[in-house]
Scaffold this active site. Structure first.
Site, PDB file in Angstrom:
ATOM      1  NE  ARG A 356      -5.050  -6.989  -8.706  1.00 11.63           N
ATOM      2  CZ  ARG A 356      -3.922  -6.341  -8.484  1.00 11.63           C
ATOM      3  NH1 ARG A 356      -3.814  -5.089  -8.848  1.00 11.63           N
ATOM      4  NH2 ARG A 356      -2.911  -6.929  -7.907  1.00 11.63           N
ATOM      5  CD1 TRP A 493       6.097  -1.817  -4.307  1.00  9.81           C
ATOM      6  CD2 TRP A 493       7.425  -3.440  -3.482  1.00  9.81           C
ATOM      7  NE1 TRP A 493       6.566  -2.558  -5.362  1.00  9.81           N
ATOM      8  CE2 TRP A 493       7.381  -3.570  -4.891  1.00  9.81           C
ATOM      9  CE3 TRP A 493       8.194  -4.343  -2.754  1.00  9.81           C
ATOM     10  CZ2 TRP A 493       8.085  -4.552  -5.578  1.00  9.81           C
ATOM     11  CZ3 TRP A 493       8.895  -5.338  -3.440  1.00  9.81           C
ATOM     12  CH2 TRP A 493       8.830  -5.428  -4.837  1.00  9.81           C
ATOM     13  CG  ASP A 495       1.239  -7.445  -2.713  1.00 11.20           C
ATOM     14  OD1 ASP A 495       0.905  -6.395  -2.151  1.00 11.20           O
ATOM     15  OD2 ASP A 495       1.086  -7.657  -3.928  1.00 11.20           O
ATOM     16  N   GLY A 712       4.386  -3.043 -12.437  1.00  7.43           N
ATOM     17  CA  GLY A 712       4.943  -1.745 -12.052  1.00  7.43           C
ATOM     18  C   GLY A 712       6.357  -1.553 -12.576  1.00  7.43           C
TER      19      GLY A 712
HETATM   20  C1  GLC Z   1       2.837  -7.168  -7.319  1.00 11.55           C
HETATM   21  C2  GLC Z   1       1.704  -6.273  -6.884  1.00 11.55           C
HETATM   22  C3  GLC Z   1       2.237  -5.008  -6.257  1.00 11.55           C
HETATM   23  C4  GLC Z   1       3.258  -5.317  -5.196  1.00 11.55           C
HETATM   24  C5  GLC Z   1       4.352  -6.215  -5.739  1.00 11.55           C
HETATM   25  C6  GLC Z   1       5.333  -6.644  -4.674  1.00 11.55           C
HETATM   26  O1  GLC Z   1       3.501  -6.646  -8.408  1.00 11.55           O
HETATM   27  O2  GLC Z   1       0.872  -5.930  -7.988  1.00 11.55           O
HETATM   28  O3  GLC Z   1       1.192  -4.273  -5.688  1.00 11.55           O
HETATM   29  O4  GLC Z   1       3.804  -4.105  -4.740  1.00 11.55           O
HETATM   30  O5  GLC Z   1       3.759  -7.369  -6.284  1.00 11.55           O
HETATM   31  O6  GLC Z   1       4.757  -7.504  -3.739  1.00 11.55           O
END
Ligand code: GLC
Length: 803
Positions: A356, A493, A495, A712
């Site tokens: 990244r 949020w 992806d 996260g």
């Molecule tokens: C991954 C990505 C994050 C996203 C999450 C859910 O942890 O890093 O940006 O919100 O997936 O798709």
């Protein structure tokens, strides 16, 4: 099954069985000079970028090799072993070892054939090199002669893909040299005739070194194949077996650094040497090695500094509850995990190869939340940075480049940005994460002036922090979908959920609702009447729409596609119940009490498992709409009905906000690494750090966790625990104490630093409640509610809350 235990006093996780179900790693240093080391010494190092500054090679998708290997050889018998169990892998009946992962260092202790060894790996504070300190002690009754060998496998190119893939080039640019106590590796060494630092064709001479301090080099090797010997492995390198590395150097071969020294030990005698590794020219390396002549003293001092730094950070909140797993996570490991994600983002791990080329907006803004209660100043600088990556239209740059230059960046509206970052458009949620993050910072510190600080926008213009937040709201208002909810844009949020540029996401709508509430709270405090009225109207509007469109009788739906199809409604054959809209309806303050009870009960009944709640159910298989990218994953995996660990944090918080201590704590325990220490064969990941997800019931490996460390989850669960379960809820003018805990917790204590003051908080629960308030006493004074106005606080404060 257990492979180790938590030594809370030393803040170490102790791996007692080295044959762990996966490499269990630790982070050393920082991206300036970063190192990852596993319990078997596997791992890699890099300067600044895991992808472009790679120094040590690591082969992904293979079992944990190579690594920072230290070999010991008994010169009388010819027997040899390693300071970590692997790579030699001696019989565990005879080889006794433990690996202690600590705060910024890792220690390997081993005893074999009467020789005790201790290897300590660390990157000294604020330094750009790493140290492998090796101490050997003779525990036998005879005099022993040992050959000690350190092995570092250099990449042939700083770019890890070039090293791994483009061999017709990268094999022929590297060579090694030897001088006194170090192997030097040069990449593009033939450019040395050019003026120093001059770039030729975009390339300079890169010099790495691997050196030895505290003993004389007896033999060396700079050529990987010569070191190993044909058809040998890291477990039985020819040079180590022979006790002589042959003094070979590389030229158009794979480079390495290998150095041996010979030590003689009387019974009971110890000796310490240090191997150093880094990226420095020869003369600088010599100077550095000189400083480690007295290796034991220097290393002791540096390790002490490291510990002081880490303990200093972590001590800003200390809790003592009846639950050891909770204590170890909050006091040490979840906190450490938060700092690691704060510093490293998603840069480098055994899953992220470092490719990244920047910071993800939402990830980084979320990561900040996990450290605010521990290091608010550090958090503030990162918040400023992320605000400077907000475009003047209020949207966030989906990817903030490592070279970010505020005021001068192009944006997702420019083809150049899209080409460079691969991000085709704005995402609906990015800038909305700023609201809880900025709120938490201002509430923790009371630093209201922060809202008046002027910060540039990414592309042009500047504004106060307050103005930045206003523009984030305006961005959402300028991008509404057909129903008048914030549009889905590229993604929210999730992806893997593409509702379409004009689709509408309930999650984003709830984030937006929450953002309006926070901004309104700031506006009120600042006396900005006009803004208050504006925000009040928007709140009412947004609230009405979300209620009318997204509540499906017993659950909040996930949103609408561009074509108007409802996603996550009760009658859908797949993915008809989603976790995040339920928890966020509570966190945002939108859900009524009845809705909250109903939706959260649904989650508990339908989505919860012994390892946490799945992201949605049933998984996509035959009925995925076009934007349901999650269907590419095996059922029960990641966004396709995996137990997405980050979402457990919101779930904990939501239940705690409702006062449901039992459920909040249950969700914590189900997914907390430390609480699964005795189920390591199922969880597989490190029992001391979070993973991105745990495989759900639809997977063949239900309960297995994946994608370690950089997630996260760390910050979100931390917030869920600190604000939620512990109930430490600062606001602009004080602190609310609203714990939500298991009924059987009779009492617990918290030592918290708050705005330069010390809070000694004791919570008593004589009547077995899970939340609520009977009395609050602050420094001898009874208060009427569970809220402590800041003005009541003195330097030291004795606080007693009775539930
Ligand atoms: C991954 C990505 C994050 C996203 C999450 C859910 O942890 O890093 O940006 O919100 O997936 O798709």
């Amino acid at each position: 099954m257990k492979y180790g235990y938590f030594d809370d006093l030393q803040r170490e996780y102790v791996v007692q069985r080295p044959d762990t179900p996966a490499p269990w790693v630790n982070y050393l240093g920082s991206p300036e000079y970063g190192a990852i080391v596993s319990n078997n010494a596997g791992g890699y190092s890099f300067a600044k970028s895991g992808a472009n500054g790679r120094i040590l090679r690591y082969v992904f998708n293979q079992f944990d090799q190579p690594g920072r290997y230290l070999y010991l050889r008994d010169n009388a018998s010819g027997d040899f072993w390693s300071a970590s169990w692997q790579p030699v892998g001696k019989d565990l009946e005879k080889y006794h070892c433990e690996c202690r992962h600590g705060m910024g260092y890792t220690r390997m202790l081993a005893e074999y054939s009467g020789i005790q060894s201790e290897a300590v790996y660390y990157v000294p504070k604020d330094s750009a090199h790493e140290v492998w300190e090796l101490t050997v002690t003779n525990r036998s009754t005879e005099r022993r002669e040992l050959t000690l060998t350190g092995y570092a496998e250099f990449t042939n190119h700083s770019n890890y893909e070039q090293d791994q893939v483009n061999l017709q080039y990268s094999l022929f640019i590297s060579r090694t040299l030897f001088d006194t106590n170090r192997i030097m590796q040069q990449i593009h060494g033939n450019l040395d005739a050019q003026a120093a630092d001059e770039m030729v064709d975009g390339k300079t001479v890169t010099e790495r070194f691997f050196g030895l301090a505290g003993a004389q080099v007896a033999s060396y090797c700079g050529d990987k194949d010569a070191f190993l010997g044909r058809y040998h492995t890291y477990g039985n390198p020819k040079g180590v077996a022979a006790g002589d590395l042959g003094n070979v150097l590389s030229y158009n071969e794979n480079s390495c650094g290998a150095l041996s020294c010979v030590v003689e030990l009387e019974p009971g005698e110890s000796r310490t040497v240090a191997f150093l590794l880094g990226m420095k020219p020869s003369a600088k390396a010599a100077e550095l090695l000189q400083g480690y002549r007295n290796a034991a003293d220097r290393c002791e001092k540096e390790l002490k500094e490291l510990k002081e730094e880490w303990y200093g950070r972590l001590d800003h909140l200390r809790v003592d509850t009846p639950d050891p797993a909770f204590n170890t996570m909050i006091n040490t490991w979840n906190a450490y995990n938060c700092f690691i994600t704060f510093v490293w983002s998603r840069a480098a791990s055994f899953i992220y190869c470092g490719l990244r080329n920047g910071y993800g907006y939402r990830d980084t803004v979320q990561d900040i939340q996990g450290i605010i209660h521990l290091e608010p100043e550090m958090a503030r600088e990162k918040i400023r940075f992320m605000l400077s990556a907000q475009v003047d239209n209020g949207g966030g740059l989906p990817l903030v480049k490592f070279t970010h230059n505020p005021g001068h960046e192009d944006t997702p509206d420019d083809a150049s940005y899209v080409a460079e970052t691969g991000h085709p458009a704005y995402r609906a949620d990015d800038a909305l994460w700023l609201f809880p993050t900025v709120y938490k910072y201002v509430a923790e510190t009371g630093d209201k002036e922060f809202l008046d600080q002027v910060i540039p926008f990414a592309n042009r213009d500047e504004g106060t922090v307050y103005e930045h937040l206003k523009r984030a709201v305006q961005f959402s208002l300028a991008h509404l979908g057909p129903h008048g909810l914030p549009a889905g844009l590229y993604a929210d949020w999730n992806d893997c959920l593409r509702l379409g540029a004009n689709g509408e996401s309930t999650f984003v709508a709830l984030q937006f609702y929450y953002a309006l509430r926070i901004l309104k709270y700031f506006a009120e405090d600042r006396g900005q009447q006009e803004d208050c009225r504006w925000l009040e109207n928007e709140l009412e509007e947004a609230g009405k729409k979300i209620q009318a469109l997204c509540w499906d009788g017993d659950r909040f739906i996930r949103g609408f596609t561009e074509e108007g199809e409802r996603i996550g409604a009760a009658q859908d054959p797949e993915a008809n119940l989603w976790l995040n809209p339920q928890s966020w309806a509570v966190i945002s303050g939108l859900a009524s009490e009845e809705q909250a009870d109903e939706a959260m009960r649904k989650v508990f009944d339908r989505l919860n498992t012994p390892y946490g709640a799945v992201l949605m159910d049933p998984p996509y298989h035959a009925h995925a709409f076009d934007g349901a990218l999650a269907v590419i994953y095996n059922p029960g995996t990641k966004e396709n009905a995996g137990i997405f660990s980050q979402s457990q944090g919101w779930l904990i918080l939501a239940e705690a906000l409702l006062g449901h201590g039992e459920r909040a704590f249950r969700y914590f325990t189900e997914n907390a690494p430390a609480a699964q220490n005795d189920r390591a064969e199922i969880r597989r990941l490190e029992p001391y750090c979070y993973g991105q997800f745990t495989e759900g019931p639809a997977s063949k490996h239900f309960g297995r966790s994946q994608v370690h460390w950089l997630t996260g989850t760390a910050s979100t669960v931390m917030v869920g625990c600190v604000e939620g379960i512990l109930g430490l809820r600062p606001d602009l003018n004080g602190l609310r104490l609203a714990p939500a805990v298991p009924k059987q917790w009779k009492s617990f204590t918290m030592e918290k630093d708050f705005r330069g003051r010390k809070l000694h908080i004791r919570v008593e629960n004589p009547n077995g409640k899970e939340s609520g308030f009977t009395s609050l006493n602050v420094n001898g004074q009874e208060l009427a509610s569970n809220y402590i106005p800041e003005k009541l606080l003195t330097a030291e404060n004795e606080i007693l809350l009775v539930l």
